[in-house]
Enzyme design. Structure first.
Site, mmCIF file in Angstrom:
data_model
loop_
_atom_site.group_PDB
_atom_site.id
_atom_site.type_symbol
_atom_site.label_atom_id
_atom_site.label_comp_id
_atom_site.label_asym_id
_atom_site.label_seq_id
_atom_site.Cartn_x
_atom_site.Cartn_y
_atom_site.Cartn_z
ATOM 1 N N LYS A 19 1.960 -3.602 1.747
ATOM 2 C CA LYS A 19 0.545 -3.857 1.798
ATOM 3 C C LYS A 19 0.198 -4.800 0.681
ATOM 4 O O LYS A 19 -0.387 -6.158 0.865
ATOM 5 C CB LYS A 19 -0.122 -2.841 2.179
ATOM 6 C CG LYS A 19 -1.800 -3.093 2.143
ATOM 7 C CD LYS A 19 -2.756 -1.880 2.026
ATOM 8 C CE LYS A 19 -4.071 -2.204 1.393
ATOM 9 N NZ LYS A 19 -4.921 -0.797 1.155
ATOM 10 N N ASP A 67 -4.481 -2.573 6.292
ATOM 11 C CA ASP A 67 -5.275 -1.557 5.585
ATOM 12 C C ASP A 67 -5.659 -0.716 6.625
ATOM 13 O O ASP A 67 -5.685 -0.599 7.814
ATOM 14 C CB ASP A 67 -6.387 -2.513 4.879
ATOM 15 C CG ASP A 67 -7.521 -2.747 5.583
ATOM 16 O OD1 ASP A 67 -7.347 -3.009 6.858
ATOM 17 O OD2 ASP A 67 -8.564 -3.198 5.177
#
Length: 228
Positions: A126, A145
């Site tokens: 991420k 997310d």
């Protein structure tokens, strides 16, 4: 209402088209002025709001100017500057050690590959995706997310549960590659404004008629399988 399209790809396309109209100029909400500041900000943002991170980094980046300054600083000292951030002790260590590694292995420059970035302390896919997209203008994946995780499941675009599994699933013919970067921003914006975790405003949602989790028509939230 609340009936999704026949395929996940068609559902994703419809969601993208509508959210693109709602948010024509999506942007990252973290404040930074260079790639290393971006890396630090994204490390700090894990399980913490971007607003809080921006408040903290406004002073942090005045105190420490670049990786050399962070590498030279005591970890406890860094922690004292970020103690309003979740898991600040661990994150102070990650930032310090990442700065050391960037200096030792990358001549002080934030690397531009997924493998090199994820080798840095505290950096997973991420964080690496964000740095690649917004620091190097390279899009290799989709940033998953909490908003992207929740809405992709709630809208019936994926049934995967873990972020890396969700990313791989979305990239496999579900979300067109040209939208990988902005898909994240559109879902974050919609998740903050309308499709919140606990009390989504389904009556005002531009996606309600295609949402299989709409409170107006369905008893279960596909985001986590709970009942409304």
């Amino acid at each position: 209402m609340g009936d999704p399209l026949d395929t996940r790809a068609a559902q994703a396309s419809e969601v993208i088209e509508r959210l693109q109209r709602e948010y024509p100029d999506p942007e990252i909400s973290l404040d930074f002025s260079n790639r290393f500041e971006l890396l630090v900000a994204v490390i700090l943002s894990a399980q913490c709001t971007d607003e809080r991170v921006n408040d903290v980094t406004a002073d942090l980046f005045e105190t420490y100017d670049g990786p050399a300054a962070f590498a030279a600083a005591d970890v406890d000292e860094i922690a004292s500057h970020i103690d309003s951030i979740t898991y600040y002790n661990s994150k102070a260590g990650y930032i310090h050690d990442a700065a050391e590694q960037i200096i030792a292995a990358h001549d002080g420059a934030v690397p531009d590959t997924m493998s090199a970035l994820t080798d840095l302390p505290g950096v997973g896919r991420k964080t690496a995706n964000v740095v690649l997209q917004h620091g190097h203008d390279l899009t290799e994946g989709i940033v998953v997310d909490t908003h992207v995780q929740r809405l992709s499941r709630r809208l019936g675009i994926t049934e995967e549960e873990r972020p890396e599994k969700i990313e791989a699933d979305l990239m496999d013919g579900v979300v067109p590659e040209e939208h990988w970067k902005n898909y994240t921003h559109w879902l974050i914006a919609h998740g903050r404004d309308t499709c919140t975790a606990r009390n989504p405003d389904c009556e005002e949602c531009v996606l309600e008629d295609v949402c299989p989790s709409s409170k107006l028509d369905h008893a279960v939230d596909l985001a986590d399988g709970s009942e409304w």
